[in-house]
Design a protein around this motif. Structure first.
Motif, PDB file in Angstrom:
ATOM      1  N   SER A 160       0.935  -1.162   0.147  1.00 21.92           N
ATOM      2  CA  SER A 160       0.040  -0.058  -0.057  1.00 21.92           C
ATOM      3  C   SER A 160       0.721   1.409  -0.051  1.00 21.92           C
ATOM      4  O   SER A 160       2.108   1.131   0.190  1.00 21.92           O
ATOM      5  CB  SER A 160      -0.802   0.114   1.377  1.00 21.92           C
ATOM      6  N   TYR A 161       0.270   2.329  -0.123  1.00 19.88           N
ATOM      7  CA  TYR A 161       0.918   3.407  -0.274  1.00 19.88           C
ATOM      8  C   TYR A 161       2.041   3.906   0.695  1.00 19.88           C
ATOM      9  O   TYR A 161       3.196   4.154   0.537  1.00 19.88           O
ATOM     10  CB  TYR A 161      -0.088   4.687  -0.444  1.00 19.88           C
ATOM     11  N   TYR A 162       1.545   4.033   2.126  1.00 19.75           N
ATOM     12  CA  TYR A 162       2.518   4.022   3.215  1.00 19.75           C
ATOM     13  C   TYR A 162       3.347   2.925   3.645  1.00 19.75           C
ATOM     14  O   TYR A 162       4.367   3.203   4.032  1.00 19.75           O
ATOM     15  CB  TYR A 162       1.524   4.364   4.614  1.00 19.75           C
ATOM     16  N   GLU A 163       3.091   1.628   2.987  1.00 21.18           N
ATOM     17  CA  GLU A 163       4.075   0.727   3.111  1.00 21.18           C
ATOM     18  C   GLU A 163       5.135   0.910   2.277  1.00 21.18           C
ATOM     19  O   GLU A 163       6.302   0.799   2.697  1.00 21.18           O
ATOM     20  CB  GLU A 163       3.193  -0.598   2.846  1.00 21.18           C
ATOM     21  N   ARG A 164       4.831   1.569   1.041  1.00 21.71           N
ATOM     22  CA  ARG A 164       6.037   2.089   0.397  1.00 21.71           C
ATOM     23  C   ARG A 164       6.935   2.947   1.068  1.00 21.71           C
ATOM     24  O   ARG A 164       8.140   2.770   0.702  1.00 21.71           O
ATOM     25  CB  ARG A 164       5.476   2.408  -1.257  1.00 21.71           C
ATOM     26  N   TRP A 165       6.143   4.015   1.471  1.00 20.40           N
ATOM     27  CA  TRP A 165       7.120   5.074   2.266  1.00 20.40           C
ATOM     28  C   TRP A 165       7.822   4.313   3.531  1.00 20.40           C
ATOM     29  O   TRP A 165       9.062   4.901   3.372  1.00 20.40           O
ATOM     30  CB  TRP A 165       6.033   5.887   3.031  1.00 20.40           C
ATOM     31  N   ALA A 166       7.344   3.584   3.908  1.00 14.84           N
ATOM     32  CA  ALA A 166       8.017   2.855   5.068  1.00 14.84           C
ATOM     33  C   ALA A 166       9.435   2.038   4.507  1.00 14.84           C
ATOM     34  O   ALA A 166      10.390   2.347   5.109  1.00 14.84           O
ATOM     35  CB  ALA A 166       6.821   1.866   5.845  1.00 14.84           C
ATOM     36  N   LYS A 167       8.992   1.307   3.540  1.00 10.64           N
ATOM     37  CA  LYS A 167      10.104   0.458   3.127  1.00 10.64           C
ATOM     38  C   LYS A 167      11.319   1.441   2.538  1.00 10.64           C
ATOM     39  O   LYS A 167      12.504   1.127   2.764  1.00 10.64           O
ATOM     40  CB  LYS A 167       9.673  -0.279   1.978  1.00 10.64           C
ATOM     41  N   SER A 168      10.941   2.551   1.799  1.00 12.65           N
ATOM     42  CA  SER A 168      11.863   3.508   1.408  1.00 12.65           C
ATOM     43  C   SER A 168      12.586   4.246   2.285  1.00 12.65           C
ATOM     44  O   SER A 168      13.915   4.325   2.350  1.00 12.65           O
ATOM     45  CB  SER A 168      11.080   4.471   0.287  1.00 12.65           C
ATOM     46  N   LEU A 169      11.887   4.692   3.231  1.00 13.33           N
ATOM     47  CA  LEU A 169      12.699   5.390   4.362  1.00 13.33           C
ATOM     48  C   LEU A 169      13.635   4.533   5.188  1.00 13.33           C
ATOM     49  O   LEU A 169      14.775   4.803   5.469  1.00 13.33           O
ATOM     50  CB  LEU A 169      11.442   5.968   5.503  1.00 13.33           C
ATOM     51  N   ALA A 170      13.165   3.235   5.371  1.00 15.33           N
ATOM     52  CA  ALA A 170      14.218   2.115   6.003  1.00 15.33           C
ATOM     53  C   ALA A 170      15.195   2.228   5.228  1.00 15.33           C
ATOM     54  O   ALA A 170      16.438   2.098   5.723  1.00 15.33           O
ATOM     55  CB  ALA A 170      13.160   0.952   6.298  1.00 15.33           C
ATOM     56  N   SER A 171      15.061   1.865   3.914  1.00 16.87           N
ATOM     57  CA  SER A 171      16.322   1.633   3.172  1.00 16.87           C
ATOM     58  C   SER A 171      17.288   2.759   3.241  1.00 16.87           C
ATOM     59  O   SER A 171      18.336   2.690   3.107  1.00 16.87           O
ATOM     60  CB  SER A 171      16.075   1.066   1.831  1.00 16.87           C
ATOM     61  N   THR A 172      16.312   4.128   3.038  1.00 17.18           N
ATOM     62  CA  THR A 172      17.484   5.263   3.016  1.00 17.18           C
ATOM     63  C   THR A 172      18.185   5.565   4.226  1.00 17.18           C
ATOM     64  O   THR A 172      19.359   5.929   4.340  1.00 17.18           O
ATOM     65  CB  THR A 172      16.300   6.438   3.004  1.00 17.18           C
ATOM     66  N   LEU A 173      17.412   5.111   5.505  1.00 17.06           N
ATOM     67  CA  LEU A 173      18.082   5.349   6.764  1.00 17.06           C
ATOM     68  C   LEU A 173      19.254   4.522   7.106  1.00 17.06           C
ATOM     69  O   LEU A 173      20.253   4.810   7.735  1.00 17.06           O
ATOM     70  CB  LEU A 173      17.123   5.571   7.710  1.00 17.06           C
ATOM     71  N   LEU A 174      18.792   3.013   6.448  1.00 16.44           N
ATOM     72  CA  LEU A 174      19.720   2.247   6.679  1.00 16.44           C
ATOM     73  C   LEU A 174      21.214   2.473   5.822  1.00 16.44           C
ATOM     74  O   LEU A 174      22.414   2.232   6.464  1.00 16.44           O
ATOM     75  CB  LEU A 174      19.590   0.677   6.046  1.00 16.44           C
ATOM     76  N   ALA A 175      20.871   2.746   4.638  1.00 20.52           N
ATOM     77  CA  ALA A 175      22.160   3.150   3.821  1.00 20.52           C
ATOM     78  C   ALA A 175      22.871   4.416   4.464  1.00 20.52           C
ATOM     79  O   ALA A 175      24.000   4.410   4.249  1.00 20.52           O
ATOM     80  CB  ALA A 175      21.624   3.545   2.462  1.00 20.52           C
ATOM     81  N   SER A 176      22.289   5.267   4.893  1.00 20.59           N
ATOM     82  CA  SER A 176      22.912   6.516   5.581  1.00 20.59           C
ATOM     83  C   SER A 176      23.555   6.291   6.904  1.00 20.59           C
ATOM     84  O   SER A 176      24.482   7.151   7.307  1.00 20.59           O
ATOM     85  CB  SER A 176      22.042   7.664   5.774  1.00 20.59           C
ATOM     86  N   GLY A 177      23.154   5.161   7.575  1.00 25.78           N
ATOM     87  CA  GLY A 177      23.817   4.938   8.861  1.00 25.78           C
ATOM     88  C   GLY A 177      23.243   5.270   9.936  1.00 25.78           C
ATOM     89  O   GLY A 177      23.615   5.173  11.186  1.00 25.78           O
ATOM     90  N   ALA A 178      22.153   6.055   9.885  1.00 27.57           N
ATOM     91  CA  ALA A 178      21.157   6.524  11.019  1.00 27.57           C
ATOM     92  C   ALA A 178      20.753   5.634  11.806  1.00 27.57           C
ATOM     93  O   ALA A 178      20.353   5.518  13.007  1.00 27.57           O
ATOM     94  CB  ALA A 178      20.011   7.425  10.183  1.00 27.57           C
ATOM     95  N   ILE A 179      20.506   4.313  11.143  1.00 22.72           N
ATOM     96  CA  ILE A 179      19.922   3.223  11.923  1.00 22.72           C
ATOM     97  C   ILE A 179      20.579   1.804  11.150  1.00 22.72           C
ATOM     98  O   ILE A 179      21.203   1.953  10.218  1.00 22.72           O
ATOM     99  CB  ILE A 179      18.405   3.010  11.925  1.00 22.72           C
ATOM    100  N   THR A 180      20.941   0.985  12.222  1.00 22.63           N
ATOM    101  CA  THR A 180      21.526  -0.348  11.746  1.00 22.63           C
ATOM    102  C   THR A 180      20.434  -1.359  11.632  1.00 22.63           C
ATOM    103  O   THR A 180      19.435  -1.261  12.032  1.00 22.63           O
ATOM    104  CB  THR A 180      22.444  -0.878  12.738  1.00 22.63           C
ATOM    105  N   GLN A 181      20.664  -2.246  10.811  1.00 22.59           N
ATOM    106  CA  GLN A 181      20.045  -3.369  10.516  1.00 22.59           C
ATOM    107  C   GLN A 181      19.475  -4.200  11.793  1.00 22.59           C
ATOM    108  O   GLN A 181      18.509  -4.566  11.762  1.00 22.59           O
ATOM    109  CB  GLN A 181      20.552  -4.407   9.495  1.00 22.59           C
TER     110      GLN A 181
END
Lengths: 108, 211
Positions: free
Chosen positions: A67-88
């Motif tokens: 769904s729309y906000y599920e896409r947002w969630a996935k995208s933000l997670a991958s962005t923040l993982l890539a930037s190092g703001a959060i870890t896996q």
């Protein structure tokens, strides 16, 4: 550009009737929306293009099924993982905690 | 969930009557939210304020702009010439993007879309409807706009040209609907009450009037 269209690039494709049903956001959807805006306001992401880029790189099946906000969630997670703001590890741990909590609540 | 647990876990969903979603992706989103709050990137208070602000924006904002334009020719000219500045003139807070207002006439009908994602003038129209974000709307409104508009009950005669405007992150659109006949002398408040969300998107053409 020889690359295939991304899953987001739907303009001009064929499709079925438009579902005109109105839909109020569920509360968790507001929370995701607010999270994205606050992540931008706080400098965790630099602009919405970053988020859209993450959405456009979703697998086509994900794009279609989420769904729309599920896409947002996935995208933000991958962005923040890539930037190092959060870890896996942090993310996995939190997901597990929520799953356990939901299991307890659903059985109580 | 007990009250005790609730007090100890501030990142939790606030109201117990809001059911938490159980899909994997939504759970990922909630996990992310709790991580960011616990790390102090933002607070629950900030979240609540943001949600309240988002819920506060509604098509009434766009309707006021339209009513102003209908009753003030100079303003209307400015609005069509430089939408962003004319809208800010009325005190509305626009994010720093360009804004273009497209005027419907007897022979032109405008409709907006964001084919690539979901760009929408939220500060003026509130939350976008689900259909605006749907693949079917985004795919087909640029391919067969008359057929899609007919699904919304807008049946355009051949003499009316359709213009579809594809929004971007930097450029947003709003439609200026035609002022209904029989509304001479109406106040801006009365006129604004006629303007609907869909008429500002372009999926409605005729507005009530006369009465």
């Amino acid at each position: 550009m020889s690359e295939a269209w991304g899953p987001h690039d739907v303009g001009g494709r064929t499709g079925g009737p438009v579902d005109l049903a109105e839909h109020d956001n569920a509360y968790w959807e507001w929370q995701i929306d607010a999270m994205v805006r606050l992540a931008l306001a706080k400098g965790l992401i630099t602009d919405f293009a970053e988020l859209r880029h993450g959405i456009e790189r979703l697998a086509p099946t994900d794009y279609d099924e989420l769904s729309y906000y599920e896409r947002w969630a996935k995208s933000l997670a991958s962005t923040l993982l890539a930037s190092g703001a959060i870890t896996q590890d942090e993310l996995d741990g939190k997901i597990d905690a929520i799953r356990r909590r939901q299991k307890i609540e659903s059985s109580s | 969930m007990t009250d005790n647990e609730h007090e100890h876990d501030h990142a939790r969903t606030f109201q117990p009557d809001h059911v938490e979603p159980t899909s994997e992706a939504a759970r990922l989103g909630l996990a992310l939210r709790e991580l960011l709050i616990e790390a102090g990137h933002y607070s629950v208070d900030e979240e609540q304020a943001m949600i309240a602000a988002m819920q506060g924006a509604s098509p009434e904002n766009g309707a006021k702009i339209v009513a102003h334009a209908w009753t003030n020719d100079d303003y209307k000219a400015r609005l069509l010439d430089d939408g962003a500045n004319a809208i800010r003139e009325l005190g509305f807070d626009l994010e720093p993007y360009e804004f273009t207002v497209m005027e419907n006439t007897k022979t032109v009908h405008n409709v907006i879309v964001c084919t690539l994602c979901s760009c929408y003038p939220r500060s003026l129209l509130g939350m976008s409807p689900a259909w605006y974000k749907s693949s079917n709307y985004r795919a087909r409104i640029v391919r067969e706009p008359r057929a899609v508009l007919a699904e919304f009950g807008v049946n355009l005669s051949d003499g009316v040209e359709v213009r579809v405007h594809d929004s971007t992150a930097e450029l947003r659109y709003m439609v200026l609907p035609e002022r209904p006949t029989g509304t001479d002398g109406w106040s801006q408040e009365q006129l604004a009450a006629l303007v609907t969300r869909d008429s500002l998107i372009g999926t409605q053409r005729e507005l009530g009037g006369d009465k």
